[in-house]
Design a protein around this motif. Structure first.
Motif, short mmCIF file in Angstrom:
data_model
loop_
_atom_site.label_atom_id
_atom_site.label_comp_id
_atom_site.label_asym_id
_atom_site.label_seq_id
_atom_site.Cartn_x
_atom_site.Cartn_y
_atom_site.Cartn_z
N PHE A 201 0.85 -1.44 0.18
CA PHE A 201 -0.02 0.04 -0.14
C PHE A 201 0.73 1.14 0.07
N LEU A 202 1.96 1.13 0.37
CA LEU A 202 3.10 2.28 0.36
C LEU A 202 3.78 2.32 -1.30
N ALA A 203 3.91 1.27 -1.73
CA ALA A 203 4.25 1.39 -3.30
C ALA A 203 3.30 1.89 -4.12
N GLU A 204 2.06 1.72 -4.05
CA GLU A 204 0.95 1.84 -4.82
C GLU A 204 0.60 3.31 -4.75
N ARG A 205 1.17 3.96 -4.02
CA ARG A 205 0.87 5.65 -4.04
C ARG A 205 1.75 6.23 -5.22
N PRO A 206 1.12 7.25 -5.67
CA PRO A 206 1.87 8.32 -6.78
C PRO A 206 3.43 8.12 -6.38
N ALA A 207 4.27 8.28 -7.42
CA ALA A 207 5.54 8.25 -7.48
C ALA A 207 6.14 9.55 -6.61
N ALA A 208 5.51 10.72 -6.49
CA ALA A 208 5.91 11.84 -5.94
C ALA A 208 5.75 11.63 -4.46
N ASP A 209 4.46 10.90 -4.16
CA ASP A 209 4.35 10.62 -2.70
C ASP A 209 5.34 9.50 -2.13
N VAL A 210 5.85 8.62 -2.87
CA VAL A 210 6.60 7.64 -2.35
C VAL A 210 7.87 8.33 -2.25
N GLN A 211 8.22 9.00 -3.03
CA GLN A 211 9.77 9.90 -3.07
C GLN A 211 9.56 10.64 -1.82
N ARG A 212 8.61 11.43 -1.42
CA ARG A 212 8.62 12.24 -0.06
C ARG A 212 8.49 11.29 1.18
#
Length: 263
Positions: free
Chosen positions: A28-39
């Protein structure tokens, strides 16, 4: 345990291998938008720099343990103004290998004191540390479908208690929902969450006492509106689609708070 982060003013990036392993374990962490994962990664590094982990009864705090907690703990504050300031009232995180039996004391309406034991997977203490069961932190990798996540639950309590009252309503920013005063904003929040809690509590009672269909969320949320807020936050962050189907008004309310529009 990420000792190279401790005491640094600017936290270095988390190693790629450790970060990718965490994303793999908690989809559920990896499935977030790329910008969210980076932040998320940057905020988790800041969290590891600022917080202190302690293993209870010989439990070993490894990089895996610390990063798993950090990555999930920062998810609720990912877009909140102030970020980790929401967790500024404590430093320590105590991790047990499994659930803990806690001694409780309550007073009923007649003034009689009752003592009992309660098995808990986590606990957030007002202006104190957060306690977590590693067994349940690990389980969060498999229970997103049920909306269960002990880390988010306990850190949602921290967000709720930031203003000193665990009442199911966090400190709302000025102008929240278009309301000029904090009192009006709080009343508007309650006007959405209170009916949702009342219906959920009734469903839970009917299921437990009369064999009715149990609600989707953890029935522990029926204990109080503050527990309902924490349980709802778990589901909102790990299974947004199902949460929106079950609680459309709460989805809109949480979106307005946890993902405020960019000004």
């Amino acid at each position: 345990m990420f000792k190279w982060l401790r005491g640094l003013r600017a936290a270095p990036a988390i190693p790629d291998a450790a970060w990718q392993a965490t994303l793999t374990r908690y989809p559920f962490l990896a499935e977030r938008p790329a910008a969210d994962v980076q932040r998320l990664r940057a905020l988790a590094a800041d969290f590891l720099r600022d917080k202190e982990f302690h293993g209870a009864h010989g439990f070993a705090i490894t990089d895996e343990v610390a990063l798993a907690v950090a990555a999930q703990a920062v998810l609720p504050v990912l877009h909140l103004p102030g970020g980790l300031d929401w967790y500024g009232d404590f430093v320590g995180i105590v991790v047990h290998s499994s659930e803990v039996v806690a001694r409780r004391k309550t007073m009923d309406e007649t003034g009689v004191v009752h003592e009992y034991d309660e098995v808990v997977a986590g606990e957030a203490m007002d202006r104190g540390p957060v306690m977590l069961s590693w067994q349940d932190v690990l389980a969060s990798s498999l229970t997103a479908a049920e909306g269960y996540n002990v880390v988010i639950h306990e850190f949602a309590h921290k967000i709720d208690m930031r203003d000193g009252a665990a009442d199911g309503c966090p400190t709302l920013p000025p102008g929240f929902g278009g309301h000029a005063s904090a009192r009006d904003a709080h009343a508007a929040w309650r006007a959405v969450i209170q009916p949702a809690f009342d219906v959920f509590r009734e469903q839970t009672i009917v299921a437990e006492r009369f064999g009715g269909e149990p609600p989707w969320l953890d029935p522990y949320g029926a204990d109080s509106i503050s527990e309902f807020f924490a349980v709802a936050c778990e589901a909102y962050f790990v299974n947004r689609t199902r949460f929106g189907e079950e609680f459309p008004p709460l989805l809109a309310l949480f979106d307005a708070f946890f993902t405020p529009p960019t000004r």
